[in-house]
Write a protein that holds these residues in place. Sequence first.
Motif, PDB file in Angstrom:
ATOM      1  N   SER A   1     116.562  46.110  33.893  1.00  0.00           N
ATOM      2  CA  SER A   1     115.420  47.140  33.337  1.00  0.00           C
ATOM      3  C   SER A   1     115.368  48.259  34.295  1.00  0.00           C
ATOM      4  O   SER A   1     114.963  49.381  34.115  1.00  0.00           O
ATOM      5  CB  SER A   1     113.918  46.297  33.158  1.00  0.00           C
ATOM      6  N   VAL A   2     115.322  48.016  35.671  1.00  0.00           N
ATOM      7  CA  VAL A   2     115.517  49.120  36.692  1.00  0.00           C
ATOM      8  C   VAL A   2     116.629  49.928  36.403  1.00  0.00           C
ATOM      9  O   VAL A   2     116.578  51.398  36.287  1.00  0.00           O
ATOM     10  CB  VAL A   2     115.523  48.755  38.019  1.00  0.00           C
ATOM     11  N   VAL A   3     117.723  49.369  36.130  1.00  0.00           N
ATOM     12  CA  VAL A   3     118.972  50.193  35.394  1.00  0.00           C
ATOM     13  C   VAL A   3     118.448  51.214  34.172  1.00  0.00           C
ATOM     14  O   VAL A   3     119.038  52.275  34.276  1.00  0.00           O
ATOM     15  CB  VAL A   3     120.262  49.396  35.319  1.00  0.00           C
ATOM     16  N   GLY A   4     118.119  50.500  33.286  1.00  0.00           N
ATOM     17  CA  GLY A   4     117.807  51.201  32.078  1.00  0.00           C
ATOM     18  C   GLY A   4     116.789  52.528  32.344  1.00  0.00           C
ATOM     19  O   GLY A   4     117.052  53.421  32.024  1.00  0.00           O
ATOM     20  N   ILE A   5     115.605  52.211  33.274  1.00  0.00           N
ATOM     21  CA  ILE A   5     114.649  53.276  33.563  1.00  0.00           C
ATOM     22  C   ILE A   5     115.486  54.400  34.413  1.00  0.00           C
ATOM     23  O   ILE A   5     115.161  55.615  34.173  1.00  0.00           O
ATOM     24  CB  ILE A   5     113.407  52.564  34.282  1.00  0.00           C
ATOM     25  N   SER A   6     116.175  54.029  35.302  1.00  0.00           N
ATOM     26  CA  SER A   6     116.953  55.111  36.385  1.00  0.00           C
ATOM     27  C   SER A   6     117.765  55.933  35.185  1.00  0.00           C
ATOM     28  O   SER A   6     117.984  57.084  35.440  1.00  0.00           O
ATOM     29  CB  SER A   6     117.636  54.373  37.360  1.00  0.00           C
TER      30      SER A   6
ATOM     31  N   ALA B   1     118.827  45.955  29.692  1.00  0.00           N
ATOM     32  CA  ALA B   1     118.988  47.469  29.880  1.00  0.00           C
ATOM     33  C   ALA B   1     118.947  48.156  28.571  1.00  0.00           C
ATOM     34  O   ALA B   1     118.418  49.237  28.247  1.00  0.00           O
ATOM     35  CB  ALA B   1     120.034  47.880  30.789  1.00  0.00           C
ATOM     36  N   SER B   2     119.905  47.391  27.583  1.00  0.00           N
ATOM     37  CA  SER B   2     120.125  48.074  26.266  1.00  0.00           C
ATOM     38  C   SER B   2     118.954  48.380  25.398  1.00  0.00           C
ATOM     39  O   SER B   2     118.643  49.192  24.767  1.00  0.00           O
ATOM     40  CB  SER B   2     121.070  47.196  25.573  1.00  0.00           C
ATOM     41  N   ILE B   3     118.112  47.301  25.483  1.00  0.00           N
ATOM     42  CA  ILE B   3     116.761  47.516  24.598  1.00  0.00           C
ATOM     43  C   ILE B   3     115.909  48.672  24.942  1.00  0.00           C
ATOM     44  O   ILE B   3     114.921  48.906  24.338  1.00  0.00           O
ATOM     45  CB  ILE B   3     115.981  46.218  24.785  1.00  0.00           C
ATOM     46  N   LEU B   4     115.854  49.164  26.339  1.00  0.00           N
ATOM     47  CA  LEU B   4     115.141  50.429  26.672  1.00  0.00           C
ATOM     48  C   LEU B   4     115.804  51.675  26.344  1.00  0.00           C
ATOM     49  O   LEU B   4     115.129  52.598  26.094  1.00  0.00           O
ATOM     50  CB  LEU B   4     115.213  50.137  28.317  1.00  0.00           C
ATOM     51  N   VAL B   5     117.314  51.622  26.193  1.00  0.00           N
ATOM     52  CA  VAL B   5     117.987  52.884  26.206  1.00  0.00           C
ATOM     53  C   VAL B   5     118.541  53.021  24.614  1.00  0.00           C
ATOM     54  O   VAL B   5     119.009  54.347  24.553  1.00  0.00           O
ATOM     55  CB  VAL B   5     119.050  53.152  27.266  1.00  0.00           C
ATOM     56  N   TYR B   6     118.794  52.134  24.003  1.00  0.00           N
ATOM     57  CA  TYR B   6     119.642  52.262  22.825  1.00  0.00           C
ATOM     58  C   TYR B   6     118.975  53.231  21.817  1.00  0.00           C
ATOM     59  O   TYR B   6     118.156  53.351  21.570  1.00  0.00           O
ATOM     60  CB  TYR B   6     119.710  50.826  22.085  1.00  0.00           C
ATOM     61  N   PRO B   7     120.045  54.191  21.309  1.00  0.00           N
ATOM     62  CA  PRO B   7     119.735  55.272  20.431  1.00  0.00           C
ATOM     63  C   PRO B   7     119.131  55.052  19.018  1.00  0.00           C
ATOM     64  O   PRO B   7     119.581  53.827  18.733  1.00  0.00           O
ATOM     65  CB  PRO B   7     120.833  56.138  20.346  1.00  0.00           C
ATOM     66  N   PRO B   8     118.431  55.667  18.368  1.00  0.00           N
ATOM     67  CA  PRO B   8     117.947  55.087  17.296  1.00  0.00           C
ATOM     68  C   PRO B   8     118.942  55.098  16.225  1.00  0.00           C
ATOM     69  O   PRO B   8     120.103  55.687  16.188  1.00  0.00           O
ATOM     70  CB  PRO B   8     116.969  56.471  16.662  1.00  0.00           C
ATOM     71  N   GLY B   9     118.847  53.780  15.430  1.00  0.00           N
ATOM     72  CA  GLY B   9     120.169  53.725  14.301  1.00  0.00           C
ATOM     73  C   GLY B   9     121.161  52.801  14.908  1.00  0.00           C
ATOM     74  O   GLY B   9     121.905  52.466  14.227  1.00  0.00           O
ATOM     75  N   PHE B  10     121.043  52.561  16.122  1.00  0.00           N
ATOM     76  CA  PHE B  10     122.272  51.909  16.923  1.00  0.00           C
ATOM     77  C   PHE B  10     121.802  50.605  17.361  1.00  0.00           C
ATOM     78  O   PHE B  10     121.929  50.547  18.735  1.00  0.00           O
ATOM     79  CB  PHE B  10     123.103  52.783  17.889  1.00  0.00           C
ATOM     80  N   GLU B  11     121.201  49.654  16.686  1.00  0.00           N
ATOM     81  CA  GLU B  11     120.765  48.142  17.118  1.00  0.00           C
ATOM     82  C   GLU B  11     122.054  47.446  17.172  1.00  0.00           C
ATOM     83  O   GLU B  11     123.051  47.318  16.366  1.00  0.00           O
ATOM     84  CB  GLU B  11     119.857  47.724  15.985  1.00  0.00           C
ATOM     85  N   THR B  12     122.066  46.872  18.692  1.00  0.00           N
ATOM     86  CA  THR B  12     123.301  45.769  18.655  1.00  0.00           C
ATOM     87  C   THR B  12     122.865  44.358  18.385  1.00  0.00           C
ATOM     88  O   THR B  12     121.597  44.130  17.900  1.00  0.00           O
ATOM     89  CB  THR B  12     123.562  45.784  19.982  1.00  0.00           C
TER      90      THR B  12
END
Length: 529
Positions: free
Chosen positions: A376-381, A472-483
């Motif tokens: 989560s720290v990686v995602g926020i940074s 980290a992915s759940i914080l930064v993934y762009p709209p429409g690109f769900e993994t």
Amino acid sequence: MFKTIKKNPGKFFGFSILLIGFLLAIVPLFYTLITSYVQSQYFTFFNPKQLRIYWSLFSQSRILLIFGRTMLLGVGTATISILIGGSFAFVFERVQFKFAKILRGLCLVPILIPPYIITISWMQMFGITGYISKLPIYNLFSTMSIMGLCLFPIVFLIVSAGLKRISSRVEESARLVSGKFRTFWKITLPLLMPYLLTASFFVFVLSISEFGVPMLLHQNVFVSEIFYRFGAFFDHEAAISMTLPLLILVLFLIVIQSKILGKKPVQTINSNFTQKKIKPSKKAEFSIYFFILLILSFSFLIPIASLFYLVNWAGFTYAIRTSLTAIWNSLWISIGGASLLTFFGFFAAYFLSSISGIKKRVLDILIMIPIIIPSSVVGISLIRTWNNPSTSWIYGSILILILVYLTRFLPYAIKLQESNFTQLTKNLEESAHLTGTSFFKIIKKILIPLLFPGIIATWAISFILIIRELGASILVYPPGFETLPIRIFNLVHYNAPESIAALCLLLIVIVLIPLAFIYILYKNQTRKK
């Protein structure tokens, strides 16, 4: 060092990758923390406003309670993992019994399956809407137990490596003078202490960094609190401030670990000997099988059987059909990301294998930093660094996910391939240079053929790490690109057990396919030898 880099394009490329990796991974972290502290365009070392924010945040009893719960989660998970993994290591390294190779392989499966899948399975059996019964599984002890059952293979592997370096003859000689307990306490345990501390450190860091399991079991720890503050309440400053205790804690543990291990050299016996194993009685052998199968049942056999129980063919096809986009997104970005990690890791490892001394130690420390930073720290940074008008083309596209994977997993790709380079003699490459062979031809004709199994293993492990990534992915993934992991996590909130079970099984199969490929490749290499 720089003269050598200029002469050798491979070393130059490897050094460039490490430099770019440092800029992409370490700089965003420090940038996030510094900008959070400064709060103005004029940098001041003493910022009363931000210090007041820190004090008002961390003096709250609720935050202190969350910090205590996070510490308990880490210590409890490490304790459970040490008890299970250490016991398994002693059994497999010191006792001779049938089916040991098969059972040893099965003991590694829990680390391959994402912990949130195991948690989802237990929730479907015993949760609020459990089909067996409703049990109080939404508590910290259940969280520690599931994490311990998922992470004990780390302890098992590390302690097994330590036991292989201790001659059983030394222990046998000590038992003639002292009893079994005193021999273990005075000889075996001190020799194993570096391995136990290393294993405990990794399990502790991984457990306090885990996002999925505490969130699913409604346990508010620091990682989930950071997610709530950042994603739900949009309190970005508080979320960033809350990353500090985790970073300070991890750095403190690194210092303590190096201090303990550096007090005196710990010597182990490492010579050409054959370990003597104990032949147990039939009753003892039955107890060993029962213990191993009991742990494996709770760690992955029962959860996977539960997923199969919930799925029928119609439900499976429906889940796949409605999640095709997420499946496709996960597959192609994992294949592409694993290829990039393997490519970059190859040249970075090539450069690291050519240097030594203080330069090597400093670079090793810098490379390890992203591994110990919570996801989560990686995602926020990364959000804080790239979410601005000039770089919106990165933040609003899949490039931000690629940056997440490079930041989190490039150290693994580097270290996996560095071990291959250290086993490779330099004479072949030097001889090829003397004949005037170009560097790229040396790579094609010498390095890649010799290191091919290691390269494939690095690609497969990178693929597994990427396709299961959630924190980290759940914080930064762009709209429409769900993994696929994000799709599974979102479905949990809609209470769709059949679809969740189907997608969890699919993710497990996708994770195991590369491992099957590695196993086949290893068997072929063994037959050729």
